[in-house]
Scaffold this active site. Structure first.
Site, PDB file in Angstrom:
ATOM      1  N   GLU A   1      -8.177   1.882  -5.236  1.00  0.00           N
ATOM      2  CA  GLU A   1      -9.308   1.574  -4.347  1.00  0.00           C
ATOM      3  C   GLU A   1     -10.072   2.843  -4.021  1.00  0.00           C
ATOM      4  O   GLU A   1      -9.496   3.839  -3.565  1.00  0.00           O
ATOM      5  CB  GLU A   1      -8.800   0.903  -3.059  1.00  0.00           C
ATOM      6  CG  GLU A   1      -9.926   0.578  -2.088  1.00  0.00           C
ATOM      7  CD  GLU A   1      -9.590  -0.469  -1.043  1.00  0.00           C
ATOM      8  OE1 GLU A   1      -8.490  -1.042  -1.085  1.00  0.00           O
ATOM      9  OE2 GLU A   1     -10.459  -0.715  -0.181  1.00  0.00           O
TER      10      GLU A   1
ATOM     11  N   GLU B   1       0.829  -1.211   0.000  1.00  0.00           N
ATOM     12  CA  GLU B   1       0.000   0.000   0.000  1.00  0.00           C
ATOM     13  C   GLU B   1       0.865   1.262   0.000  1.00  0.00           C
ATOM     14  O   GLU B   1       1.877   1.318   0.709  1.00  0.00           O
ATOM     15  CB  GLU B   1      -0.916   0.014   1.230  1.00  0.00           C
ATOM     16  CG  GLU B   1      -2.043  -0.988   1.145  1.00  0.00           C
ATOM     17  CD  GLU B   1      -3.073  -0.846   2.265  1.00  0.00           C
ATOM     18  OE1 GLU B   1      -3.025   0.149   3.019  1.00  0.00           O
ATOM     19  OE2 GLU B   1      -3.919  -1.748   2.378  1.00  0.00           O
TER      20      GLU B   1
HETATM   21  O1  KIV Z   1      -6.687  -6.801   1.133  1.00  0.00           O
HETATM   22  C1  KIV Z   1      -7.350  -6.888   0.077  1.00  0.00           C
HETATM   23  O2  KIV Z   1      -8.137  -7.800  -0.131  1.00  0.00           O
HETATM   24  C2  KIV Z   1      -7.156  -5.834  -0.903  1.00  0.00           C
HETATM   25  C3  KIV Z   1      -8.024  -5.839  -2.119  1.00  0.00           C
HETATM   26  C4  KIV Z   1      -9.397  -5.501  -1.772  1.00  0.00           C
HETATM   27  C5  KIV Z   1      -7.474  -5.001  -3.196  1.00  0.00           C
HETATM   28  O3  KIV Z   1      -6.314  -5.000  -0.734  1.00  0.00           O
END
Ligand code: KIV
Length: 310
Positions: free
Chosen positions: A209, A142
C-alpha cells in the site's frame, strides 16, 4: 445467475473417465494456492473490498478474483475517521454477510487492530473465528518482519495469510498521517526485507500500500508470491481498491491512485430526491403500485372506491 461448479461429483472409475469432470463449467474457484499459479502464468488479477451481501454478489458475479472484507469498513461503512476502532466482531458480522454472496472469489477477512497484538494464541483464536464462524478462506494481517512469528504460527495452524506492508493504516497513531512509504533507499530496503520475510514465513500474497512504483516492481519481481497493489503502480501482480472509492460512494478527498468509475453518490441522490418529490406531489404511489379492495367488500363496507390519479 449464480456460478456453478462441477468439481465434486467424480465417478469412481478410471482417470480418463473422470477427467472431463475436472473441467469446471465456469471460471475456476480462486484459492490461495491458485494465486501463485496465476502469477507464474503472468495473469493480472483483481481484488475489491465488499462489506455486505448484495455488494458481494455483484462483485463476485462481475468476476473479481479476490474479495476482501477490509477494516476500511471503519472508514467507508461505519463512519469512523480511521480503521483503529474496528473490532473483530465488526469484521465478523460483515464477513458472514459477504460469505453468503460469494462463490468464485477468494474471500479474505482483515484482522482488525487489537486482534493480533496480545500474543500468538489470541491471534490464532481471532483468526479461527473469521475462518470458522465467518467462513473466510484467508486472513490479512498488517505488518512486515515484526509479524513473521505470528504468520508462521497461523500458517502452521492451516490458516492462509495475506501480508500487508508499506502504508499500514492501523499504525496511523504512530505515523501521524497517511504518506507514501519506502521513499528513501533505507526504507525501500526495509520494505524488500519485509516482503522476503513474509514470503519465507508462508504468506500466500502481500498487499503493498502506497509505495513508489519502482519499489513495488522490485518486490514483485523478487518474490514468488503475488503482490497486491494499492497506490503502488502498475507492476504489482494484482490490483486492489476499496469498493466505495471505485464507485464514487466515498466522502472527502480521494488519494491520487483512486480512479472513480462511477458516481453512485450522485445516482443515489438523484433517485431518492426524485422519489421524495413524487411522494410530495402525490404521484407516488399509483394505482398499479398499491392494492385495491374488491368491489363486494367495498359495497359491504360502504366505502366509495376512488380512482387514484395517474
Ligand atoms: O482494509 C482494506 O480495505 C485494505 C485494502 C485497501 C488493502 O486493507
Amino acid at each position: 445467475m449464480r456460478l456453478t461448479y462441477n468439481l465434486s461429483r467424480f465417478p469412481s472409475d478410471t482417470e480418463s473417465t473422470y477427467m472431463p469432470y475436472l473441467k469446471p463449467e465456469r471460471p475456476e474457484k480462486v484459492t490461495a494456492p491458485s494465486l501463485k499459479a496465476s502469477k507464474e502464468r503472468g495473469e493480472r488479477l483483481v481484488c475489491l473490498t465488499a462489506y455486505d451481501y448484495p455488494t458481494a454478489r455483484i462483485v463476485d458475479e462481475a468476476g473479481i478474483d479476490i474479495i476482501l472484507v477490509g477494516d476500511s469498513l471503519g472508514n467507508v461503512v461505519l463512519g469512523y475517521g480511521n480503521t483503529v476502532p474496528v473490532t473483530l466482531d465488526d469484521i465478523l458480522i460483515h464477513v458472514k454477510a459477504v460469505r453468503r454472496g460469494v462463490e468464485r472469489a477468494l474471500l479474505v477477512a482483515d484482522m482488525p487492530y487489537g486482534s493480533f497484538h496480545t500474543g500468538a494464541d489470541d491471534t490464532v483464536r481471532a483468526a479461527l473465528r473469521l475462518i470458522k464462524e465467518g467462513e473466510a478462506e484467508a486472513i490479512k494481517l498488517e505488518g512486515g518482519q515484526k509479524r513473521v512469528k505470528l504468520v508462521k504460527r497461523l500458517v502452521n495452524e492451516e490458516i492462509a495469510v495475506m501480508g500487508h506492508i508499506g502504508l499500514t493504516p492501523q499504525s496511523i497513531n504512530q505515523l501521524g498521517a497517511y504518506r507514501v512509504q519506502g521513499k528513501t533507499a533505507d526504507a525501500a530496503r526495509r520494505l524488500l526485507d519485509d516482503a522476503y520475510a513474509l514470503e519465507e514465513a508462508g504468506a500466500f500474497s502481500i498487499v503493498l500500500e502506497l509505495v513508489p512504483r519502482e519499489i513495488a516492481e522490485l518486490i514483485t519481481n523478487s518474490i514468488s508470491i503475488p503482490t497486491i497493489g494499492i497506490g503502488a503502480g502498475v507492476h504489482c501482480d494484482i490490483q486492489v481498491l476499496v469498493f466505495h472509492d471505485l464507485l464514487g460512494l466515498a466522502f472527502g478527498k480521494l488519494p491520487r491512485f483512486v480512479r472513480e468509475y462511477a458516481n453512485l453518490r450522485e445516482t443515489i441522490t438523484d433517485a431518492i430526491t426524485h422519489w421524495a418529490e413524487d411522494v410530495r406531489n402525490g404521484s407516488y404511489p399509483t394505482e398499479q403500485e398499491s392494492y385495491g379492495l374488491p368491489a363486494a367488500a367495498a359495497e359491504e363496507l360502504k366505502i366509495e372506491i376512488k380512482k387514484v390519479n395517474k
